[in-house]
Design an enzyme around this catalytic site. Structure first.
Site, PDB file in Angstrom:
ATOM      1  N   SER A 141       0.849  -1.190   0.000  1.00  0.00           N
ATOM      2  CA  SER A 141       0.000   0.000   0.000  1.00  0.00           C
ATOM      3  C   SER A 141       0.881   1.236   0.000  1.00  0.00           C
ATOM      4  CB  SER A 141      -0.887   0.014   1.244  1.00  0.00           C
ATOM      5  OG  SER A 141      -1.521   1.272   1.408  1.00  0.00           O
ATOM      6  N   TYR A 154      -1.247  -0.058  10.793  1.00  0.00           N
ATOM      7  CA  TYR A 154      -1.563  -0.441   9.410  1.00  0.00           C
ATOM      8  C   TYR A 154      -0.393  -0.100   8.493  1.00  0.00           C
ATOM      9  CZ  TYR A 154      -3.524  -0.595   4.755  1.00  0.00           C
ATOM     10  OH  TYR A 154      -3.716  -0.876   3.432  1.00  0.00           O
TER      11      TYR A 154
END
Length: 243
Positions: A141, A154
């Site tokens: 990501s 995250y």
């Protein structure tokens, strides 16, 4: 089987779902994994009807090693000749600062985004090593490259995916196995709904004011990576909306 075989984790929605469709369209037989059996069965029927490809579904929770091992060990030898592994399953949970975040959210992200990826890869890569060929694509990501407030864990898990991919690429080179990492930014899938624990109104506001990426945008990119010549490896790709 003379078609190539791709295993896609987290195939029930978003990037995984769109990747399953585009690979089916391009003559891949598919092993699809996910936690929602109804969606797996629906996707299997759609692909078999439309593309006449073979589809094997595996319903398990990637966070749980025992479940993951049991599901992968059930794969028959003819299906073990996996050409492509797409480690797509991943999620964000919560959007809170380090001092007040829910520990359960941390555990869920670490168990899914890092440990789940490792559990699946550990099994599948040994089948690839036996055949001395294969391609692994890991979904990281933009969060793994550009950390942001309230997303520390995250971001950390996705940074881990990118780093693991780099080491994996070196380790597997001797076996003729390619490794690629894709870092999407702002893809309009169920991602934000999951992050906000089902609050769809809050999730939709994430994409207000600009046109986000779609799952199909990333699926198209995965197909591009897989269709490069043997001597070409796309190592690490960052994809963002134009906005």
């Amino acid at each position: 089987m003379n078609k190539k075989i791709a295993l896609i984790t987290g195939a029930t929605s978003g990037i995984g779902y769109d990747t399953a469709l585009i690979l089916a369209e391009n003559n891949y037989d598919l092993i699809l994994t996910g936690r929602r059996i109804d969606r797996l069965n629906s996707l299997k029927q759609e692909i078999e009807l439309k593309y006449k490809n073979k589809v094997l579904t595996l319903n398990f929770d990637i966070q749980k090693k025992e479940e993951t091992d049991q599901a992968l060990d059930s794969i028959e030898p003819e299906w073990q000749a996996i050409d492509v592994l797409i480690n797509n399953a991943g999620l964000a949970a919560g959007l809170d600062p380090i001092y007040s975040a829910q520990i359960d959210d941390w555990e869920t992200m670490i168990d899914t985004n890092i440990k789940g990826l490792l559990y699946v890869t550990r099994k599948v890569v040994n089948w690839m090593i036996e055949r001395k060929e294969g391609h692994i694509i890991n979904l990281s990501s933009i969060a793994g490259k550009e950390p942001y407030p309230n997303g520390s864990v995250y971001c950390g898990t996705k940074s881990a995916v990118a780093t693991i991919s780099r080491a994996m690429r070196i380790e597997l080179l001797q076996y003729g196995i390619k490794v690629s990492s894709i870092a999407p930014g702002a893809v309009d899938t169920e991602f934000s709904t999951v992050r906000f624990h089902g609050d769809k109104e809050r999730a939709q506001k994430v994409y207000n004011g600009f046109v986000p990426l779609t799952g199909k945008d990333i699926a198209d990119t995965i197909l591009f990576i897989l269709t490069r010549p043997k001597h070409v490896n796309i190592d690490d790709l960052l994809i963002t909306p134009t906005a």
